[in-house]
Motif scaffolding. Structure first.
Motif, mmCIF file in Angstrom:
data_model
loop_
_atom_site.group_PDB
_atom_site.id
_atom_site.type_symbol
_atom_site.label_atom_id
_atom_site.label_comp_id
_atom_site.label_asym_id
_atom_site.label_seq_id
_atom_site.Cartn_x
_atom_site.Cartn_y
_atom_site.Cartn_z
ATOM 1 N N LYS A 180 1.643 8.570 -0.132
ATOM 2 C CA LYS A 180 0.660 7.485 -0.115
ATOM 3 C C LYS A 180 0.559 6.847 -1.498
ATOM 4 O O LYS A 180 0.538 5.631 -1.638
ATOM 5 C CB LYS A 180 -0.714 8.019 0.310
ATOM 6 N N ARG A 181 0.537 7.692 -2.521
ATOM 7 C CA ARG A 181 0.460 7.164 -3.890
ATOM 8 C C ARG A 181 1.675 6.298 -4.215
ATOM 9 O O ARG A 181 1.564 5.268 -4.873
ATOM 10 C CB ARG A 181 0.386 8.318 -4.900
ATOM 11 N N SER A 182 2.827 6.726 -3.723
ATOM 12 C CA SER A 182 4.028 5.994 -4.119
ATOM 13 C C SER A 182 4.192 4.686 -3.337
ATOM 14 O O SER A 182 5.032 3.864 -3.680
ATOM 15 C CB SER A 182 5.267 6.880 -3.968
ATOM 16 N N TYR A 225 1.571 -2.152 5.400
ATOM 17 C CA TYR A 225 2.951 -1.648 5.398
ATOM 18 C C TYR A 225 3.394 -1.430 6.833
ATOM 19 O O TYR A 225 2.910 -0.523 7.499
ATOM 20 C CB TYR A 225 3.037 -0.320 4.632
ATOM 21 N N ASP A 246 -7.941 10.235 -1.079
ATOM 22 C CA ASP A 246 -6.498 10.041 -0.976
ATOM 23 C C ASP A 246 -5.873 10.627 0.279
ATOM 24 O O ASP A 246 -4.753 10.275 0.643
ATOM 25 C CB ASP A 246 -5.796 10.678 -2.190
ATOM 26 N N LEU A 253 -3.818 -0.312 3.325
ATOM 27 C CA LEU A 253 -4.536 0.172 2.146
ATOM 28 C C LEU A 253 -5.595 -0.868 1.816
ATOM 29 O O LEU A 253 -5.303 -2.056 1.738
ATOM 30 C CB LEU A 253 -3.585 0.325 0.951
ATOM 31 N N LYS A 312 -3.616 -4.312 1.917
ATOM 32 C CA LYS A 312 -2.143 -4.246 1.871
ATOM 33 C C LYS A 312 -1.647 -3.625 3.161
ATOM 34 O O LYS A 312 -2.128 -2.561 3.565
ATOM 35 C CB LYS A 312 -1.684 -3.361 0.712
ATOM 36 N N ARG A 314 10.629 1.979 -7.642
ATOM 37 C CA ARG A 314 9.589 2.973 -7.800
ATOM 38 C C ARG A 314 9.829 3.806 -9.057
ATOM 39 O O ARG A 314 10.944 3.902 -9.551
ATOM 40 C CB ARG A 314 9.541 3.870 -6.566
ATOM 41 N N ASP A 373 2.370 2.196 -3.474
ATOM 42 C CA ASP A 373 2.099 1.138 -4.445
ATOM 43 C C ASP A 373 3.345 0.419 -4.933
ATOM 44 O O ASP A 373 3.319 -0.782 -5.188
ATOM 45 C CB ASP A 373 1.409 1.752 -5.677
ATOM 46 N N ALA A 374 4.413 1.203 -5.079
ATOM 47 C CA ALA A 374 5.603 0.647 -5.714
ATOM 48 C C ALA A 374 6.446 -0.197 -4.771
ATOM 49 O O ALA A 374 7.366 -0.876 -5.207
ATOM 50 C CB ALA A 374 6.437 1.768 -6.295
ATOM 51 N N GLU A 381 -8.656 -2.516 -0.593
ATOM 52 C CA GLU A 381 -9.029 -2.581 -2.007
ATOM 53 C C GLU A 381 -10.279 -1.726 -2.235
ATOM 54 O O GLU A 381 -10.382 -1.009 -3.208
ATOM 55 C CB GLU A 381 -9.311 -4.037 -2.411
#
Lengths: 231, 231
Positions: free
Chosen positions: A147-149, A174, A195, A187, A172, A230, A151-152, A189
């Motif tokens: 999930k964190r990644s 996906y 998380d 995701l 966002k 990434r 972003d890239a 804002e």
DNA sequence: ATTACTATCTCACGAGTAC
DNA sequence: TGTACTCGTGAGATAGTAA
């Protein structure tokens, strides 16, 4: 004595580059050493070992030495090269999330039905999502890290807006798959989730279509571009 | 500390194969060790070093460890793989012969004009050669060795024949180029030449067309198939 | 100028083992 | 089960040098 040693790979590659496959090419151990960023002595040893194992042949005319790669050496290089190539090509280009369906509607359910968002969903995703989002509790660290990644990677950006009273943050999206059903991982804002929770939207009611209920285990796959940057 | 160590290449390739590019995949050092034919300890060290250099990331959940390859690791693998690939692709696929024009006509001159041969040249080479062969004295060991290795490659076979009085041996023809002129290098079943002489035939008078005279240095290139099985 | 020997050093690897 | 420490061994690299 049959397998090509790892440390000889670059040396053999250098000989190929120098054109030593079919013809004997004159070469000095010091120039070869420079090319492989090793000492002259190392290059000399490499040649001796490659010769002893039948990967190259050498021809001496007085001081000069010429080297030619044998068919065995050629075949071995092809083998190594294709092992690396196929390991690179075997990459599944998606991020995987494993988790369980969380109870109730997601917090985004209400907001996602607002005109300021639905208009954008229609044009950017191609559909207006079923009213209600699906919360998924991620099971393992791997999924939380995934999930964190996110972003890239490239996402479909749904902009925030204001209705005069207050402002609403961006979303966002996906595009993703759950049991082969098209969904979108979103995701927000502004979120109250930690998380370990993600939300999904979809054209139809995901729970019904995918026959899921609270507690069901699901796997979500988000395709990622191979050209990502990434890290 | 920036360059990927040679001995880590196979380890990284194995991680790619296990799908560790975008997602963290659980892996044990002993299974990884087996895959790369090294010990568990070696695999553990490889992972530590790959991590220290930013090629992989690790995630620990108690006992379990998951590994993911970073963009840097991915880029480095692509680099290595393409270096090997391009070194293999840079092969000039011809045998090269360097030598000087020998005086007089080749011994084959008379025989090559016989109907038993010319009929076959016409159908198999597409032309009847200029009457007279060109002798070339090979200069170096490399070229003499190249002549020996011709045996292993495909040739146009012109069969021997009998005219009632005696028999004439076969002629192997290898299409070749001299200064960009199409010629054929011929090997005769019966020859009085030693290994350092080769003969060429061509549609026109090679000496005239290529402006060569006795003593001129020439380079002959014989294309070879990439699929050969020499050695 | 070459190649390749000997000696030396470093470090990759595996065995044993702690946790 | 796991990972990763220490330590001993030897392969691989370099320096110096002979031919």
């Amino acid at each position: 004595m049959s397998e090509l040693k790892i440390q000889h790979i670059l040396t053999l590659a250098e000989l190929f580059t120098k054109g030593a496959r079919y013809n004997f090419v004159p070469i000095t151990t010091s120039s070869l050493g420079k090319s492989i960023r090793k000492s002259q002595q190392a290059a000399s040893k490499h040649l001796m070992e490659l010769e002893a194992n039948g990967y190259v042949e050498r021809l001496r005319s007085g001081r000069k030495v010429s080297v030619r790669i044998t068919t065995k050496g050629h075949a071995e290089m092809i083998k190594i090269s294709s092992v690396l190539k196929s390991s690179l090509e075997s990459i599944p280009a998606y991020l995987e999330f494993k988790g369980t369906i969380s109870s109730g509607m997601g917090e985004g359910a209400y907001y996602m039905s607002m005109k300021g968002y639905t208009k954008q969903f229609k044009t950017k995703l191609g559909y207006i999502p079923f009213p209600g989002t699906l919360n998924v509790k991620l099971k393992d660290k791997e999924s939380i890290e995934a999930k964190r990644s996110l972003d890239a990677y490239d996402a479909i950006m749904v902009d925030g807006f204001s209705d005069g009273k207050r402002t609403y943050g961006w979303v966002k999206c996906y595009p993703a798959k759950v049991n082969n059903i098209d969904v979108a991982l979103i995701l927000l804002e502004r979120t109250h989730h930690d998380d370990s929770i993600i939300e999904l939207i979809s054209k139809a009611n995901i729970k019904k279509v995918a026959k899921l209920s609270t507690g069901s285990k699901i796997t979500i796959r988000v395709p990622v571009s191979m050209k990502s940057n990434r890290d």
